[in-house]
Write an enzyme that holds these catalytic residues in place. Sequence first.
Site, PDB file in Angstrom:
ATOM      1  N   TRP A 178      16.963  -5.905  46.800  1.00 18.34           N
ATOM      2  CA  TRP A 178      17.895  -4.605  45.331  1.00 18.34           C
ATOM      3  C   TRP A 178      17.975  -3.281  45.905  1.00 18.34           C
ATOM      4  O   TRP A 178      18.592  -3.010  45.298  1.00 18.34           O
ATOM      5  CB  TRP A 178      16.954  -5.368  44.209  1.00 18.34           C
ATOM      6  CG  TRP A 178      15.731  -4.081  43.551  1.00 18.34           C
ATOM      7  CD1 TRP A 178      14.044  -4.984  43.540  1.00 18.34           C
ATOM      8  CD2 TRP A 178      15.312  -3.163  43.597  1.00 18.34           C
ATOM      9  NE1 TRP A 178      13.494  -4.698  43.587  1.00 18.34           N
ATOM     10  CE2 TRP A 178      13.771  -3.370  43.853  1.00 18.34           C
ATOM     11  CE3 TRP A 178      15.457  -2.186  43.751  1.00 18.34           C
ATOM     12  CZ2 TRP A 178      12.874  -2.208  42.605  1.00 18.34           C
ATOM     13  CZ3 TRP A 178      14.761  -0.492  43.415  1.00 18.34           C
ATOM     14  CH2 TRP A 178      13.554  -0.772  42.857  1.00 18.34           C
ATOM     15  N   ASN A 179      16.890  -2.553  46.666  1.00 18.18           N
ATOM     16  CA  ASN A 179      17.490  -1.112  46.710  1.00 18.18           C
ATOM     17  C   ASN A 179      18.118  -1.113  46.782  1.00 18.18           C
ATOM     18  O   ASN A 179      19.024   0.457  47.216  1.00 18.18           O
ATOM     19  CB  ASN A 179      15.803  -0.839  46.698  1.00 18.18           C
ATOM     20  CG  ASN A 179      14.803  -1.564  48.554  1.00 18.18           C
ATOM     21  OD1 ASN A 179      15.977  -2.348  49.069  1.00 18.18           O
ATOM     22  ND2 ASN A 179      14.088  -0.842  49.518  1.00 18.18           N
ATOM     23  N   LYS A 202      20.044 -14.827  50.222  1.00 15.55           N
ATOM     24  CA  LYS A 202      19.659 -15.169  48.334  1.00 15.55           C
ATOM     25  C   LYS A 202      18.906 -13.655  48.777  1.00 15.55           C
ATOM     26  O   LYS A 202      17.842 -12.869  48.788  1.00 15.55           O
ATOM     27  CB  LYS A 202      18.440 -15.905  48.323  1.00 15.55           C
ATOM     28  CG  LYS A 202      18.321 -16.021  47.068  1.00 15.55           C
ATOM     29  CD  LYS A 202      16.475 -16.434  46.511  1.00 15.55           C
ATOM     30  CE  LYS A 202      15.491 -14.786  46.608  1.00 15.55           C
ATOM     31  NZ  LYS A 202      16.554 -13.982  45.396  1.00 15.55           N
ATOM     32  N   PRO A 203      20.533 -12.530  48.107  1.00 16.08           N
ATOM     33  CA  PRO A 203      20.264 -11.952  47.584  1.00 16.08           C
ATOM     34  C   PRO A 203      19.422 -11.611  46.494  1.00 16.08           C
ATOM     35  O   PRO A 203      19.085 -12.485  45.150  1.00 16.08           O
ATOM     36  CB  PRO A 203      21.519 -11.033  47.470  1.00 16.08           C
ATOM     37  CG  PRO A 203      22.176 -12.010  47.872  1.00 16.08           C
ATOM     38  CD  PRO A 203      21.703 -12.857  47.404  1.00 16.08           C
ATOM     39  N   ASP A 204      18.845 -10.854  46.278  1.00 13.44           N
ATOM     40  CA  ASP A 204      18.046 -10.097  44.629  1.00 13.44           C
ATOM     41  C   ASP A 204      19.085 -10.322  43.621  1.00 13.44           C
ATOM     42  O   ASP A 204      19.572  -9.561  43.771  1.00 13.44           O
ATOM     43  CB  ASP A 204      17.008  -8.519  44.895  1.00 13.44           C
ATOM     44  CG  ASP A 204      16.113  -8.673  43.184  1.00 13.44           C
ATOM     45  OD1 ASP A 204      15.129  -8.678  43.769  1.00 13.44           O
ATOM     46  OD2 ASP A 204      16.721  -8.060  42.340  1.00 13.44           O
ATOM     47  N   SER A 254       8.473  -7.106  49.158  1.00 15.65           N
ATOM     48  CA  SER A 254       6.976  -6.569  48.807  1.00 15.65           C
ATOM     49  C   SER A 254       5.836  -6.776  49.653  1.00 15.65           C
ATOM     50  O   SER A 254       6.047  -8.598  50.549  1.00 15.65           O
ATOM     51  CB  SER A 254       6.233  -7.628  47.492  1.00 15.65           C
ATOM     52  OG  SER A 254       5.914  -8.840  47.150  1.00 15.65           O
ATOM     53  N   GLU A 275      10.377  -7.257  56.952  1.00 14.54           N
ATOM     54  CA  GLU A 275       9.720  -5.990  56.427  1.00 14.54           C
ATOM     55  C   GLU A 275       9.149  -5.307  54.722  1.00 14.54           C
ATOM     56  O   GLU A 275      10.041  -6.292  54.114  1.00 14.54           O
ATOM     57  CB  GLU A 275      10.925  -4.620  56.844  1.00 14.54           C
ATOM     58  CG  GLU A 275      11.138  -3.485  56.577  1.00 14.54           C
ATOM     59  CD  GLU A 275      12.201  -2.714  56.317  1.00 14.54           C
ATOM     60  OE1 GLU A 275      11.593  -2.516  54.768  1.00 14.54           O
ATOM     61  OE2 GLU A 275      13.108  -2.551  56.595  1.00 14.54           O
ATOM     62  N   LEU A 276       8.073  -4.749  55.025  1.00  8.57           N
ATOM     63  CA  LEU A 276       6.957  -5.175  53.948  1.00  8.57           C
ATOM     64  C   LEU A 276       7.286  -3.914  52.910  1.00  8.57           C
ATOM     65  O   LEU A 276       7.858  -2.679  53.064  1.00  8.57           O
ATOM     66  CB  LEU A 276       6.401  -5.502  54.017  1.00  8.57           C
ATOM     67  CG  LEU A 276       6.434  -7.450  54.545  1.00  8.57           C
ATOM     68  CD1 LEU A 276       4.700  -7.645  55.132  1.00  8.57           C
ATOM     69  CD2 LEU A 276       6.917  -8.033  53.254  1.00  8.57           C
ATOM     70  N   CYS A 309      11.674   1.884  51.539  1.00  2.00           N
ATOM     71  CA  CYS A 309      10.375   1.690  52.332  1.00  2.00           C
ATOM     72  C   CYS A 309       9.852   2.645  53.173  1.00  2.00           C
ATOM     73  O   CYS A 309       9.482   2.038  53.485  1.00  2.00           O
ATOM     74  CB  CYS A 309      10.981  -0.749  52.863  1.00  2.00           C
ATOM     75  SG  CYS A 309      11.673  -1.667  52.027  1.00  2.00           S
ATOM     76  N   GLU A 407       1.652   1.625  47.180  1.00  3.71           N
ATOM     77  CA  GLU A 407       2.698   1.541  47.119  1.00  3.71           C
ATOM     78  C   GLU A 407       2.891   2.077  45.800  1.00  3.71           C
ATOM     79  O   GLU A 407       3.167   0.970  45.064  1.00  3.71           O
ATOM     80  CB  GLU A 407       3.387   0.886  47.879  1.00  3.71           C
ATOM     81  CG  GLU A 407       4.833   1.434  47.704  1.00  3.71           C
ATOM     82  CD  GLU A 407       6.184   0.391  48.682  1.00  3.71           C
ATOM     83  OE1 GLU A 407       6.461   0.993  49.485  1.00  3.71           O
ATOM     84  OE2 GLU A 407       5.721  -0.810  48.693  1.00  3.71           O
TER      85      GLU A 407
END
Length: 538
Positions: A178-179, A202-204, A254, A275-276, A309, A407
């Site tokens: 979502w960011n 699948k978007p947030d 995440s 990418e976390l 991120c 984080e």
Amino acid sequence: MSEQTPASGHLVDGPSDPEHDPAASYALEPDYVANLTRRVVSTSGQTAPVHSPLNGQPIAHIPQSSTDDVAEAYARARRAQAAWARTPIDDRAAMLLRLHDLVLDRQDEIIDLIVLESGKARKHAFDEPMHVALTARYYGRTAHAHLDTQRKLGVVPGLTRVEVNSVPKGVVGIISPWNYPFTMALCDGLPALLAGNAVVAKPDAQTMLSALLGAQLLEEAGFPEGVWNVVAGVGREIGTPMIERSDYICFTGSTATGRLIATQCAERLIGSSLELGGKNPILVLRDAHIEKAAEGAVRASFSNAGQLCVSTERMFVADQVYDRFVERFVARTEAMSLGASMDWGVDMGTLISQAQLETVQAHVDDAVAKGARVLAGGKARPDLGPFFFEPTILEGVTPDMTCFGQETFGPVVSVYRFHDESDAVARANAGEYGLNASIYTQDGDRGRAIAREIRCGTVNINEAFGATFASIDSPMGGMRESGMGRRQGAEGIHRYTESQAVATQRGLRFAPMFGMSDEAYAKVMTANLRVMKKLGRA
């Protein structure tokens, strides 16, 4: 903006009082929402609301996908992918270049939706169409360099011809966050499409409209029906059905979720790029330009309210410049303009949700309770928006505090002194994350040397994060628990292909010939190997 209709023309006056809450004075046109949401593969009859963090009010209802709908989305993708893979590379690249122009032409509309859904400042929302345009143009211009068949050295010069083809994997599943709802929904999928794959995205759930506008723009750019399919729903319900049907998974989110996805992909023996999370450091060396470093630190820490991120949460400053730097950093932070607004001129917007606000508040409260000092910010601002939190600088953070190693993903940064650079590098490398780092120094050679010692996938020198993130020819991703795989550059497209080696042999066969014994064949081949080495052959 209170009395001015945005340039996109898809926001209309609503019932709210614009003087009390300017952002709430607009709602989306129902026909506009319906045109976007029809792109969701959904027959469930169920919907879920999308709320704007600017005011907490619902702005749309998104059709939800059942597991049967997920299966249908993949069936459509499979049907479309075979023909798409046979489409000439030049035609695919031309569609990306048309997308580049569409995104730039429609940026006001795109930015309106991003701000409305995410609450970020308009200047930070602009980063998204810019990044998508950069990505589309890069892959559109470099398509042949990445995808053309490559000639390789054959084992026998002149007799063995070897070629390597880049074959599309098939159907790629993309789960985006979502960011950065527009660019993260599109940028990973563009090289997948160029390589000949179809995509199920699948978007947030919190930012579906921005992603659906991206799907619409792909259609307008000429991408055929079925190569880009969108499903909507809760990840724990439709994530596994996606993994069960994908040939590759791309996930941004995440670390905890990334572990689960990696495990499921491993069970199916399919690849994934993840990418976390990050706990990203800045190093301000003793020769840094203080004003430039302070300006960069503000952007590094508070862009998109820290919900990035690659944003900075730890800052290590040389003792020789610590006091001067902190003074300027605090002053610049306190001078920021804050607001839940769709206008230009805001330096930092809001967090996206109550859950995000509670996490940020808990981290700050825990640190203060255990002795950390608040140098700037430190509290929620409900007068600005329901999820607003001030840009916050902490000093004296210790390992027993939650925000030391976990984080935060919000506008909170901790500052620390260091006395020698080796200690700073060791502290920057502490913990399990390794996504992004920044180094401020006037000695570029020294900065690049230190960068090689830092265990992060990207390192920016005299810049927060934009230099690496916007340089699409270079790979971007994390080390250690910040993920695996890379977006952008050659790695960003080849993750979606299989390398196929094709060797054509003539004359000599790899077996005894003309009545030669096995032992004689082995001796001849051994002699040939020695000759090839002397001739400098690889």
